[in-house]
Scaffold this motif. Structure first.
Motif, mmCIF file in Angstrom:
data_model
loop_
_atom_site.group_PDB
_atom_site.id
_atom_site.type_symbol
_atom_site.label_atom_id
_atom_site.label_comp_id
_atom_site.label_asym_id
_atom_site.label_seq_id
_atom_site.Cartn_x
_atom_site.Cartn_y
_atom_site.Cartn_z
ATOM 1 N N GLY A 140 0.814 -1.234 0.000
ATOM 2 C CA GLY A 140 0.000 0.000 0.000
ATOM 3 C C GLY A 140 0.833 1.264 0.000
ATOM 4 N N ASP A 141 0.308 2.268 0.731
ATOM 5 C CA ASP A 141 0.941 3.587 0.761
ATOM 6 C C ASP A 141 2.348 3.550 1.362
ATOM 7 O OD1 ASP A 141 -1.312 4.549 -0.313
ATOM 8 O OD2 ASP A 141 -2.112 5.427 1.540
ATOM 9 N N GLU A 142 2.534 2.666 2.359
ATOM 10 C CA GLU A 142 3.867 2.628 2.999
ATOM 11 C C GLU A 142 4.940 2.227 1.979
ATOM 12 O OE1 GLU A 142 2.438 -0.073 6.056
ATOM 13 O OE2 GLU A 142 3.551 1.106 7.532
ATOM 14 N N SER A 168 4.722 2.642 -1.304
ATOM 15 C CA SER A 168 4.878 3.741 -2.278
ATOM 16 C C SER A 168 5.740 4.854 -1.695
ATOM 17 C CB SER A 168 3.529 4.352 -2.653
ATOM 18 O OG SER A 168 2.654 3.357 -3.035
ATOM 19 N N ARG A 169 5.558 5.098 -0.391
ATOM 20 C CA ARG A 169 6.349 6.168 0.221
ATOM 21 C C ARG A 169 7.846 5.823 0.197
ATOM 22 N NH1 ARG A 169 9.614 7.176 3.950
ATOM 23 N NH2 ARG A 169 9.787 9.230 4.912
ATOM 24 N N LEU A 170 8.169 4.586 0.538
ATOM 25 C CA LEU A 170 9.582 4.180 0.508
ATOM 26 C C LEU A 170 10.132 4.314 -0.917
ATOM 27 C CD1 LEU A 170 9.685 0.959 2.750
ATOM 28 C CD2 LEU A 170 10.708 3.176 3.260
ATOM 29 N N ARG A 171 9.316 3.926 -1.904
ATOM 30 C CA ARG A 171 9.761 3.986 -3.307
ATOM 31 C C ARG A 171 10.029 5.426 -3.738
ATOM 32 N NH1 ARG A 171 7.080 0.139 -4.944
ATOM 33 N NH2 ARG A 171 5.096 1.184 -5.050
ATOM 34 N N GLY A 194 14.776 0.802 -15.263
ATOM 35 C CA GLY A 194 13.860 1.885 -14.868
ATOM 36 C C GLY A 194 12.605 1.374 -14.167
ATOM 37 N N ARG A 195 12.531 0.051 -13.922
ATOM 38 C CA ARG A 195 11.318 -0.500 -13.306
ATOM 39 C C ARG A 195 11.187 -0.034 -11.855
ATOM 40 N NH1 ARG A 195 12.123 -6.831 -14.231
ATOM 41 N NH2 ARG A 195 14.266 -6.240 -13.790
ATOM 42 N N PRO A 196 9.936 0.218 -11.381
ATOM 43 C CA PRO A 196 9.770 0.540 -9.962
ATOM 44 C C PRO A 196 10.155 -0.665 -9.127
ATOM 45 C CG PRO A 196 7.624 0.456 -11.084
ATOM 46 C CD PRO A 196 8.681 0.204 -12.126
ATOM 47 N N ARG A 197 10.911 -0.426 -8.054
ATOM 48 C CA ARG A 197 11.297 -1.545 -7.194
ATOM 49 C C ARG A 197 10.201 -1.812 -6.166
ATOM 50 N NH1 ARG A 197 17.071 1.223 -6.405
ATOM 51 N NH2 ARG A 197 17.969 0.646 -8.411
ATOM 52 N N ARG A 198 9.994 -3.073 -5.854
ATOM 53 C CA ARG A 198 9.075 -3.440 -4.778
ATOM 54 C C ARG A 198 9.778 -3.110 -3.453
ATOM 55 N NH1 ARG A 198 8.909 -9.523 -6.530
ATOM 56 N NH2 ARG A 198 7.402 -9.807 -4.847
ATOM 57 N N CYS A 199 9.026 -2.542 -2.492
ATOM 58 C CA CYS A 199 9.659 -2.098 -1.242
ATOM 59 C C CYS A 199 9.003 -2.753 -0.035
ATOM 60 C CB CYS A 199 9.517 -0.578 -1.096
ATOM 61 S SG CYS A 199 10.336 0.331 -2.406
ATOM 62 N N GLY A 200 9.764 -2.931 1.025
ATOM 63 C CA GLY A 200 9.209 -3.527 2.243
ATOM 64 C C GLY A 200 10.133 -3.328 3.432
ATOM 65 N N TRP A 201 9.745 -3.918 4.551
ATOM 66 C CA TRP A 201 10.548 -3.797 5.775
ATOM 67 C C TRP A 201 11.798 -4.670 5.700
ATOM 68 C CZ3 TRP A 201 9.156 0.335 8.044
ATOM 69 C CH2 TRP A 201 7.824 0.689 8.192
#
Ligand code: IMP
Length: 427
Positions: free
Chosen positions: A283-285, A287-290, A301-308
């Motif tokens: 979700g938003d968390e 997207s914020r990290l990205r 140039g691909r968006p990276r998947r982000c997490g803890w």
């Protein structure tokens, strides 16, 4: 003199470029030991950006010599483009770059096959960079590869390329593709060979001579531990050995000469491409990290998947690489988050696991520990004492859970936005 291996401790893109650049000030030789143009780092020279995929970032330091060792797979056209960019900035002087005669080359049909196969795989697609890395390493292991040294001899090159193409022809046709014309490939690759000739050498001997002269050597890993073909989240991995052990095979040196292994990890986690990622935030968390972390691939140039941050995965990386100290990057990206979470274990079928299992990655349920965040801008901090208390506690907890000391904390993209507690090249 020190001989240090630097590896990514996650899924690649840990910020190795900045750390390698920092250490290179004390280094005589930087060696890339694996991977190919799937890697990528963005460098800023005199305010202009250059993205390098093959040449180590050490090339920016005028006294450092750079090596593409035999563990790499080299796309000669990509390499020549990078060399031209570097030369235009006056950075490609004599002896600055050596390319192994034994490094395998990426042929024009390799990216073609990579792309066609990914297109066909549907939900099982690996999400490769489509640079032909998989097919080039497949050829190497199948003992039908073409190597840098072959570019220097028309008859040998033609024979090897013809035999190689014959193996792939039915596969390409079945995938709906067409082999690029042979004569064009041979002419292009011979021309590449002609230009690359002064740089092609036995790099394992070159490195051995540097070791004998007691020079400092940095062995620069590409991608990350979780993308290693043996130790990563198989089959969602790259096709090479990305761990510290790969430095010995890839560069042609013995394990006994290595003084230290440094692992790079972000203060959170990212992954580009498909495959398991237990701590991913959708979700938003995420997207914020990205957005704050500018998490978009340097190569695709691909968006990276982000997490803890995934501590079982990091602990595993410390173990399989023999990491002696960690560099923690992008801590500043977490500033302003009310709460932080660290994954301390996984649950799988009612059992608690403290390390990555062999498979079933998609069924892992992360167990989190929550910690307070901080709101202050930390980019000006230059010692651990400058950091807000909760940032210090976060770093200390990572150290404790990883079972490994943190020798460096990066608090911004700039070279000096760094807290350095331990320099592996100063011993
Ligand atoms: P390949 O190396 O292009 O075959 O891609 C295999 C997997 O490794 C894909 O998930 C890619 O996204 C990933 N990968 C390859 N190189 C890098 C890198 O330098 N950083 C991050 N991921 C990478």
């Amino acid at each position: 003199m020190s001989i240090v291996v630097i590896v990514g401790a996650q899924w690649g893109d840990e910020g190795k470029g900045k750390i390698v650049d920092l250490y290179t000030q004390h280094v005589d030789v930087v060696v890339r030991f694996g991977g190919g143009a799937n890697a990528g780092h963005t460098l800023v020279v005199d305010g202009n950006k250059i993205v390098l995929h093959l040449i180590p970032s050490g090339v920016l330091h005028p006294k450092t010599r750079c090596v593409l060792a035999q563990g790499t797979v080299v796309d000669p056209a990509v390499l020549l483009r990078e060399m031209d960019e570097i030369a235009a900035r006056g950075l490609l002087g004599p002896g600055r770059l050596s390319i192994s005669d034994r490094a395998h080359i990426v042929l024009p049909h390799h990216p073609l096959i990579d792309g066609l196969r990914e297109g066909e795989a549907g939900k099982n697609a690996i999400g490769t960079t489509k640079r032909g890395i998989g097919p080039a390493y497949e050829d190497k292991i199948a003992r039908r590869g073409v190597r840098m040294g072959d570019l220097l001899d028309r008859a040998r090159l033609t024979d090897k390329v013809e035999r190689n193409r014959a193996q792939w022809q039915p596969v390409i046709v079945a995938l709906g593709g067409k082999l690029p014309p042979l004569a064009e490939t041979i002419d292009d690759y011979l021309a590449h060979g002609e230009r690359l000739k002064p740089y092609i050498t036995d790099t394992s001997r070159f490195v051995a001579e540097a070791i004998a002269r007691k020079e400092s050597i940095l062995l620069e890993g590409a991608q990350g531990t979780m993308l290693d073909v043996d130790h990563g989240t198989y089959p969602f991995v790259t096709s090479s050995s990305t761990i510290a052990g790969g430095a010995c095979a890839g560069a042609g040196i013995g394990p006994t000469v290595i003084d230290e292994v440094v692992g790079i990890t972000k203060a959170y986690a990212t992954r580009v491409g498909g495959g398991p990622f237990p701590t991913e935030l959708h979700g938003d968390e995420g997207s914020r990290l990205r957005e704050v972390g500018a998490e978009f691939g340097a190569t695709t140039g691909r968006p990276r998947r982000c997490g803890w941050l995934d501590m079982p995965a990091l602990r595993y990386a410390v173990r399989v690489n023999g990491i002696g100290s960690l560099a923690l990057t992008k801590l500043d990206v977490l500033s302003g988050l009310g709460e932080l979470r660290l994954c301390t274990a996984y649950e799988l079928n009612g059992q608690t696991l403290s390390e990555l299992p062999y498979d079933d990655f998609d069924k892992l349920v992360p167990v989190y520990e929550t910690m307070p965040g901080w709101t202050e801008d930390i980019t000006k901090c230059r010692s651990m004492n400058d950091l807000p208390v909760s940032a210090r506690s976060y770093v200390a907890r990572i150290e404790e859970l990883a079972g490994c000391k943190i020798g460096l904390v990066s608090v911004g993209a700039d070279r000096n936005e760094t807290i350095m507690m331990h320099d592996p090249f100063k011993r």
